[in-house]
Design a protein around this motif. Sequence first.
Motif, mmCIF file in Angstrom:
data_model
loop_
_atom_site.group_PDB
_atom_site.id
_atom_site.type_symbol
_atom_site.label_atom_id
_atom_site.label_comp_id
_atom_site.label_asym_id
_atom_site.label_seq_id
_atom_site.Cartn_x
_atom_site.Cartn_y
_atom_site.Cartn_z
ATOM 1 N N GLU A 248 28.333 36.405 39.218
ATOM 2 C CA GLU A 248 28.360 37.351 38.100
ATOM 3 C C GLU A 248 29.737 37.952 37.865
ATOM 4 O OE1 GLU A 248 24.748 40.049 38.316
ATOM 5 O OE2 GLU A 248 24.571 38.904 40.163
ATOM 6 N N VAL A 249 30.657 37.719 38.795
ATOM 7 C CA VAL A 249 32.004 38.284 38.658
ATOM 8 C C VAL A 249 32.980 37.123 38.560
ATOM 9 C CG1 VAL A 249 33.709 39.852 39.642
ATOM 10 C CG2 VAL A 249 31.276 40.246 40.069
ATOM 11 N N ASP A 250 33.412 36.797 37.363
ATOM 12 C CA ASP A 250 34.304 35.662 37.156
ATOM 13 C C ASP A 250 35.746 35.981 37.545
ATOM 14 O OD1 ASP A 250 32.251 34.061 36.192
ATOM 15 O OD2 ASP A 250 32.471 34.861 34.159
ATOM 16 N N PRO A 252 37.504 38.988 39.136
ATOM 17 C CA PRO A 252 37.256 40.300 39.735
ATOM 18 C C PRO A 252 38.349 41.319 39.422
ATOM 19 C CG PRO A 252 37.928 38.712 41.413
ATOM 20 C CD PRO A 252 37.692 37.948 40.157
ATOM 21 N N ALA A 256 36.623 45.286 42.401
ATOM 22 C CA ALA A 256 35.861 44.213 43.036
ATOM 23 C C ALA A 256 36.654 43.562 44.154
ATOM 24 C CB ALA A 256 35.458 43.173 42.000
ATOM 25 N N ARG A 257 37.964 43.453 43.993
ATOM 26 C CA ARG A 257 38.781 42.878 45.058
ATOM 27 C C ARG A 257 38.798 43.784 46.277
ATOM 28 N NH1 ARG A 257 41.999 40.467 40.843
ATOM 29 N NH2 ARG A 257 43.084 42.435 40.483
ATOM 30 N N MET A 261 33.244 41.080 45.890
ATOM 31 C CA MET A 261 32.469 40.709 44.707
ATOM 32 C C MET A 261 30.974 40.921 44.922
ATOM 33 S SD MET A 261 34.655 37.276 43.776
ATOM 34 C CE MET A 261 33.655 36.757 42.386
ATOM 35 N N THR A 264 30.105 44.588 44.839
ATOM 36 C CA THR A 264 30.216 45.144 43.493
ATOM 37 C C THR A 264 28.931 44.954 42.694
ATOM 38 O OG1 THR A 264 32.608 44.768 43.462
ATOM 39 C CG2 THR A 264 31.518 45.027 41.328
ATOM 40 N N VAL A 265 28.267 43.802 42.875
ATOM 41 C CA VAL A 265 27.062 43.540 42.078
ATOM 42 C C VAL A 265 25.765 43.860 42.811
ATOM 43 C CG1 VAL A 265 28.198 41.785 40.680
ATOM 44 C CG2 VAL A 265 27.000 41.092 42.771
ATOM 45 N N GLY A 270 26.052 48.643 41.821
ATOM 46 C CA GLY A 270 25.743 47.514 40.942
ATOM 47 C C GLY A 270 24.319 47.563 40.412
#
Length: 391
Positions: A248-250, A252, A256-257, A261, A264-265, A270
């Motif tokens: 879901e995170v193309d 980041p 997110a880094r 990742m 984050t979701v 998330g």
Amino acid sequence: MSRIGNPQLLRTMNERLLLDRLRVHGPSSRGELAKASGLSKPTVSAALSGLEEAGLVRLVGSLSGRPGPTTAIYDVNVRAGVVAGVDIGRHWVRLAIADLRGDFIARSDIRNSARSAVDLVRRVRTLAHRVAADAEIDWTAVHYAVIGSPGVLNSATGRLDYAPNLPGWGRAGLVGQLRDALEVESAIENDINLAAVGELTSGAGVGVRNFVLVSIGTGVGMGIVINGELYVGSTGAAGEVSFLPAAEVDAPPDDARQRGMTETVAAAGGVTRNARQAGMSPASAKEIFAAAVAGDARARSVVEAEGRRIGALITAVAAILDPELVVLGGGIGHNVDLLGDSIARRMAELGPLRPRIVASTLGDDGVLTGAVSRALGVARDRLFDRRTPSA
């Protein structure tokens, strides 16, 4: 002289054998100890005499009223030393003082309302002295303390890496300040690793040689037990599954880094973000799960999606570690009754791997239980070695 023929070494081994037997199984007579250990009664008597003289074992009673001499009953002197466990989390700080059998003498849980890392250190110190007062001891009497905290201690820099959920917790000098504030010898370990130790010693992992604890709440993390031992990797970062890629995170963003990742979701932030995108206005992930239980269709959809994320995560872990058991913990992860079906469906889509999945049996007590267990391992060895002349 050969070590095998060294009388002092043999006596030391016998004393440790009997001390561990009493610690695990409780009060016993000399005859019972001889039968369980395979040692002769004179050998058991000599070993008990040495342990009693050192203050590690005490006479706790006797049995009479039957033919023969009165039978003396011995047990570990559980107050020969005390240890402490500390659990520092985003929302709570928990601290317990335990005796040598691991039973809590005193404990306190407080909300983490600290405004800075320095403030948090101060509050932990205050809590330590308060719990010691409740236990009717001086805090400095604690032999060893283990602190559970988000992040991984970097041995090269002395900083806690990967701890974004506690502001300022990764700054230089923080670990030293925390140890200095506690004033007793201590170690700091990753909280999820300690939760896995707690499950191994007192929870869902008792008797299981290979399992993982996957914690999903404010953050996402994993503790790994292989062949009955905690595995932390070469730098202590084994189990940092928050950094596994998430579809879901193309691209980041910086957040997110920093957090990873998957975190984050899949973590609480998330989940609440996904709920808002679905038209809900939740104050917390807990509220979303409560709405799902009540039958809210939007909440159920959010929970279904979360279960699928967790299913993908477990599949990735199972493909690498092949655990017998996956223990789910954390504020989100413990909802196995709500998440279980969607986890299973996603895993079935991804392949044949099917580890057994259960909810943590320790819940919020996991980190504290693991911290006390680790502290006891150190304190018991030191107390025993301190009274043993060099072999």
